[in-house]
Design a protein around this motif. Structure first.
Motif, PDB file in Angstrom:
ATOM      1  N   GLY A 107       0.814  -1.204   0.000  1.00 45.79           N
ATOM      2  CA  GLY A 107       0.000   0.000   0.000  1.00 45.79           C
ATOM      3  C   GLY A 107       0.853   1.261   0.000  1.00 45.79           C
ATOM      4  N   ARG A 108       2.165   1.113  -0.231  1.00 45.23           N
ATOM      5  CA  ARG A 108       3.097   2.245  -0.227  1.00 45.23           C
ATOM      6  C   ARG A 108       4.435   1.793  -0.812  1.00 45.23           C
ATOM      7  N   ASN A 109       5.260   2.758  -1.095  1.00 47.31           N
ATOM      8  CA  ASN A 109       6.660   2.550  -1.454  1.00 47.31           C
ATOM      9  C   ASN A 109       7.462   3.456  -0.536  1.00 47.31           C
ATOM     10  N   GLY A 110       7.813   2.944   0.610  1.00 51.67           N
ATOM     11  CA  GLY A 110       8.509   3.748   1.600  1.00 51.67           C
ATOM     12  C   GLY A 110       9.986   3.921   1.298  1.00 51.67           C
ATOM     13  N   ILE A 111      10.628   4.635   2.182  1.00 54.11           N
ATOM     14  CA  ILE A 111      12.070   4.870   2.078  1.00 54.11           C
ATOM     15  C   ILE A 111      12.717   4.369   3.363  1.00 54.11           C
ATOM     16  N   ASP A 112      13.761   3.586   3.205  1.00 59.10           N
ATOM     17  CA  ASP A 112      14.590   3.088   4.315  1.00 59.10           C
ATOM     18  C   ASP A 112      13.873   2.083   5.218  1.00 59.10           C
ATOM     19  N   GLU A 113      12.733   1.572   4.799  1.00 53.55           N
ATOM     20  CA  GLU A 113      11.986   0.649   5.647  1.00 53.55           C
ATOM     21  C   GLU A 113      11.663  -0.643   4.892  1.00 53.55           C
ATOM     22  N   GLU A 114      10.755  -1.441   5.445  1.00 49.84           N
ATOM     23  CA  GLU A 114      10.485  -2.781   4.923  1.00 49.84           C
ATOM     24  C   GLU A 114      10.067  -2.802   3.453  1.00 49.84           C
ATOM     25  N   SER A 115       9.165  -1.913   3.064  1.00 48.83           N
ATOM     26  CA  SER A 115       8.718  -1.936   1.667  1.00 48.83           C
ATOM     27  C   SER A 115       9.853  -1.550   0.717  1.00 48.83           C
ATOM     28  N   ASP A 116      10.741  -0.692   1.161  1.00 48.09           N
ATOM     29  CA  ASP A 116      11.912  -0.302   0.362  1.00 48.09           C
ATOM     30  C   ASP A 116      12.843  -1.502   0.173  1.00 48.09           C
ATOM     31  N   ALA A 117      13.078  -2.242   1.243  1.00 54.14           N
ATOM     32  CA  ALA A 117      13.920  -3.446   1.169  1.00 54.14           C
ATOM     33  C   ALA A 117      13.307  -4.468   0.214  1.00 54.14           C
ATOM     34  N   PHE A 118      12.029  -4.708   0.348  1.00 55.49           N
ATOM     35  CA  PHE A 118      11.290  -5.629  -0.513  1.00 55.49           C
ATOM     36  C   PHE A 118      11.423  -5.212  -1.979  1.00 55.49           C
ATOM     37  N   ARG A 119      11.207  -3.920  -2.261  1.00 48.98           N
ATOM     38  CA  ARG A 119      11.243  -3.401  -3.624  1.00 48.98           C
ATOM     39  C   ARG A 119      12.616  -3.617  -4.268  1.00 48.98           C
ATOM     40  N   HIS A 120      13.670  -3.328  -3.537  1.00 52.01           N
ATOM     41  CA  HIS A 120      15.020  -3.494  -4.082  1.00 52.01           C
ATOM     42  C   HIS A 120      15.339  -4.963  -4.361  1.00 52.01           C
ATOM     43  N   ALA A 121      14.969  -5.835  -3.452  1.00 50.00           N
ATOM     44  CA  ALA A 121      15.219  -7.267  -3.659  1.00 50.00           C
ATOM     45  C   ALA A 121      14.417  -7.779  -4.852  1.00 50.00           C
ATOM     46  N   LEU A 122      13.151  -7.384  -4.949  1.00 54.33           N
ATOM     47  CA  LEU A 122      12.306  -7.802  -6.063  1.00 54.33           C
ATOM     48  C   LEU A 122      12.843  -7.267  -7.384  1.00 54.33           C
ATOM     49  N   TRP A 123      13.266  -6.027  -7.404  1.00 53.39           N
ATOM     50  CA  TRP A 123      13.824  -5.405  -8.605  1.00 53.39           C
ATOM     51  C   TRP A 123      14.970  -6.257  -9.155  1.00 53.39           C
ATOM     52  N   ASN A 124      15.855  -6.690  -8.270  1.00 56.44           N
ATOM     53  CA  ASN A 124      16.993  -7.498  -8.698  1.00 56.44           C
ATOM     54  C   ASN A 124      16.572  -8.885  -9.153  1.00 56.44           C
ATOM     55  N   MET A 125      15.627  -9.501  -8.466  1.00 57.53           N
ATOM     56  CA  MET A 125      15.118 -10.803  -8.909  1.00 57.53           C
ATOM     57  C   MET A 125      14.526 -10.695 -10.306  1.00 57.53           C
ATOM     58  N   TRP A 126      13.792  -9.622 -10.517  1.00 61.42           N
ATOM     59  CA  TRP A 126      13.117  -9.429 -11.787  1.00 61.42           C
ATOM     60  C   TRP A 126      14.124  -9.271 -12.934  1.00 61.42           C
ATOM     61  N   ILE A 127      15.213  -8.538 -12.680  1.00 62.22           N
ATOM     62  CA  ILE A 127      16.237  -8.370 -13.716  1.00 62.22           C
ATOM     63  C   ILE A 127      16.943  -9.702 -13.977  1.00 62.22           C
ATOM     64  N   VAL A 128      17.216 -10.465 -12.924  1.00 59.66           N
ATOM     65  CA  VAL A 128      17.813 -11.795 -13.115  1.00 59.66           C
ATOM     66  C   VAL A 128      16.894 -12.639 -13.989  1.00 59.66           C
ATOM     67  N   TRP A 129      15.610 -12.601 -13.719  1.00 57.21           N
ATOM     68  CA  TRP A 129      14.619 -13.369 -14.481  1.00 57.21           C
ATOM     69  C   TRP A 129      14.607 -12.935 -15.950  1.00 57.21           C
ATOM     70  N   ALA A 130      14.658 -11.614 -16.181  1.00 62.98           N
ATOM     71  CA  ALA A 130      14.558 -11.087 -17.540  1.00 62.98           C
ATOM     72  C   ALA A 130      15.863 -11.183 -18.327  1.00 62.98           C
ATOM     73  N   VAL A 131      17.009 -11.048 -17.641  1.00 69.91           N
ATOM     74  CA  VAL A 131      18.294 -11.024 -18.345  1.00 69.91           C
ATOM     75  C   VAL A 131      19.209 -12.092 -17.751  1.00 69.91           C
ATOM     76  N   ASN A 132      19.934 -11.737 -16.679  1.00 66.82           N
ATOM     77  CA  ASN A 132      20.773 -12.692 -15.947  1.00 66.82           C
ATOM     78  C   ASN A 132      21.375 -12.004 -14.726  1.00 66.82           C
TER      79      ASN A 132
END
Length: 140
Positions: free
Chosen positions: A15-40
């Motif tokens: 329900g948000r995209n916070g800064i320096d907190e749990e949703s921020d950590a989640f977003r960064h980890a997901l972003w990297n997983m997604w790039i691995v999935w799409a490229v390597n």
């Protein structure tokens, strides 16, 4: 695509995209997983490191920079552990990010006194199911 997708999915999940907190950590980890999935993995590391290094608001000694770099690496590591690649399903990524979020391996910044940066610490946390605003998340 991966950055916008991670942003949108985090918004849905928390329900948000916070800064320096749990949703921020989640977003960064997901972003990297997604790039691995799409490229390597190698390309994901180069791209996200360049992004963090080039972010004008980041000082490489800051806790925010360290947090982002840590959570990016954890996302890539989890993707490697799970064998995520272009043949993986969106459900595979959803399961992997959920497991990582609840694993205690991601980091956030604790700000006991938000106005006094010297009190801030970078700490691991364990996410919980009830952290999600949407308990019935669709696949990534």
């Amino acid at each position: 695509m991966a950055g916008k997708g991670a942003w949108n999915y985090t918004e849905l999940a928390f329900g948000r995209n916070g800064i320096d907190e749990e949703s921020d950590a989640f977003r960064h980890a997901l972003w990297n997983m997604w790039i691995v999935w799409a490229v390597n993995d190698s390309w994901a590391e180069k791209w996200t490191n360049a992004h963090e290094d080039g972010a004008s608001y980041q000082n490489k000694k800051s806790l925010t920079y360290k947090m982002d770099m840590h959570n990016n690496a954890e996302g890539r590591y989890k993707a490697a552990q799970e064998g995520i690649d272009s043949d993986s399903s969106r459900s595979d990524i959803k399961i992997a990010i959920d497991e990582l979020y609840k694993s205690g391996k991601l980091k956030k910044i604790n700000k006991p006194n938000p106005k006094k940066e010297s009190t801030w610490t970078l700490d691991k946390f364990t996410g919980k199911e009830e952290d999600y605003a949407d308990q019935d998340l669709p696949p990534i």
